[in-house]
Scaffold this active site. Structure first.
Site, mmCIF file in Angstrom:
data_model
loop_
_atom_site.group_PDB
_atom_site.id
_atom_site.type_symbol
_atom_site.label_atom_id
_atom_site.label_comp_id
_atom_site.label_asym_id
_atom_site.label_seq_id
_atom_site.Cartn_x
_atom_site.Cartn_y
_atom_site.Cartn_z
ATOM 1 C CE LYS A 135 22.679 82.216 -29.934
ATOM 2 N NZ LYS A 135 23.433 83.072 -30.920
ATOM 3 C CG HIS A 169 18.973 84.301 -33.074
ATOM 4 N ND1 HIS A 169 18.712 83.341 -33.703
ATOM 5 C CD2 HIS A 169 20.180 84.455 -32.885
ATOM 6 C CE1 HIS A 169 20.013 82.648 -34.084
ATOM 7 N NE2 HIS A 169 20.910 83.762 -33.604
ATOM 8 C CG ASP A 195 18.074 79.420 -35.266
ATOM 9 O OD1 ASP A 195 18.816 80.505 -35.082
ATOM 10 O OD2 ASP A 195 17.447 79.398 -36.285
ATOM 11 N NE ARG A 233 37.434 91.397 -11.526
ATOM 12 C CZ ARG A 233 38.685 91.461 -11.233
ATOM 13 N NH1 ARG A 233 39.451 92.653 -11.467
ATOM 14 N NH2 ARG A 233 39.484 90.203 -10.830
#
Length: 328
Positions: free
Chosen positions: A170, A149, A188, A254
């Site tokens: 998305k 998915h 999808d 980071r």
């Protein structure tokens, strides 16, 4: 996130005739009933020894290739002996028989295949070329596959797979990327297949290919809206970006010095976890991630190079301080 996973153990013989990608150029000669037989190995066999009586060397459920040598040997035998040899041969659970080089199969071979319910096909390709191409076809067809998915999009030539829980955005991000000139592969449902060692490809599910669901608008057809250049049928997955809702209590990477990976059908694909919150331009972030992945593939790891420069600067600074202390 991955809702189906598993190796495809066998395929129907009829799928050889349906192939268009590997140019097998097969036509059915006899034994139509045998098209439902199963092939469970990508290895091919030439039954030369078996024709002389050594049937213990035969491997079941494999494609049997009759080239010029095998056909010429058969034709040296009397017709009744040909039938005896072939009847004995086809008592084994073979997948199918393919005659190469455009040779007309001997009558006894066609009759034996029809009698045994074994598909007999012919190709104009030389044995060596056909074996190479059919093995490549079978290696892909029998390989591990899965469905996920997510959304797969081609960004600057990099196959980027977007993952994240339903409703995180998305499809909207993918739509924005398409409007910037990038290409949609699947929305999808992404069907993924390992084509060769270390390489995994994704494609759109046949039912919903080129379509996208946008909440508030419904189902839209990207190909019809933006043209054929806005979509592609298949793309190698080179980067996975998992979208997560921003959590102020979670520590996010980071620096990006350490590479992370996600296993998809046995292939480790680079993974980045990107937090989503209002005000972040996710489309730009994904474009930059794709460009950065291209740099990594060319041997330039920006985060590591920065860390190395920083460490050198710290080390040089420490050395200078130590020298000053010695002088003082």
């Amino acid at each position: 996130m991955i809702f189906h996973l598993g190796p495809m153990n066998s395929i129907r013989v009829s799928q050889l005739l349906e192939d268009r990608e590997y140019d097998l150029q097969l036509t059915l000669v006899a034994g139509e009933r045998g098209l439902q037989h199963r092939i469970n190995s990508s290895r091919i066999q030439k039954p030369g020894l078996a024709l002389t009586g050594f049937t213990e060397h035969l491997h079941p459920h494999r494609v049997q290739v009759f080239g010029n040598t095998e056909v010429s040997y058969l034709r040296t035998l009397p017709l009744e002996r040909q039938r005896e040899v072939l009847d004995s041969l086809f008592q084994e659970e073979l997948a199918c028989v393919v005659v190469t080089k455009g040779i007309d199969p001997p009558q006894a071979l066609a009759e034996a295949c029809e009698k045994a319910g074994l598909a007999l096909m012919r190709t104009p390709l030389l044995s060596s070329a056909f074996i190479q191409q059919v093995q490549a076809f079978l290696e892909e067809s029998l390989t591990e596959s899965s469905s996920l998915h997510g959304v797969l999009i081609d960004v600057f030539g990099v196959g980027v797979l977007l993952l994240g829980k339903s409703g995180i955005g998305k499809s909207e991000i993918a739509l924005d990327l398409v409007m910037r000139g990038h290409r949609l592969v699947a929305d999808d449902i992404v069907d993924v297949t390992r084509r060769r060692q270390g390489v995994v490809y994704g494609t759109g599910n046949a039912v919903i290919r080129h379509h996208m669901e946008i909440r508030g608008l419904g189902i839209i057809n990207i190909k019809d809206l933006f043209g054929v250049a806005s979509v592609r049928e298949r793309k190698m997955i080179e980067l996975v970006i998992e979208l997560q809702e921003w959590d102020p209590h979670q520590e996010y990477d980071r620096l990006g010095v350490e590479d992370r990976f996600m296993s998809i059908v046995g292939v480790d694909v680079p993974l980045s976890v990107v937090p989503v919150r209002p005000g972040r331009n996710m489309t730009t972030i994904i474009e930059v991630a794709a460009r950065n992945q291209l740099l990594k593939q060319r041997g330039h790891h920006s985060a590591r190079e920065f860390a190395e420069r920083l460490n050198r600067a710290i080390a040089e600074g420490a050395t200078r301080r130590a020298r000053r202390e010695e002088v003082e």
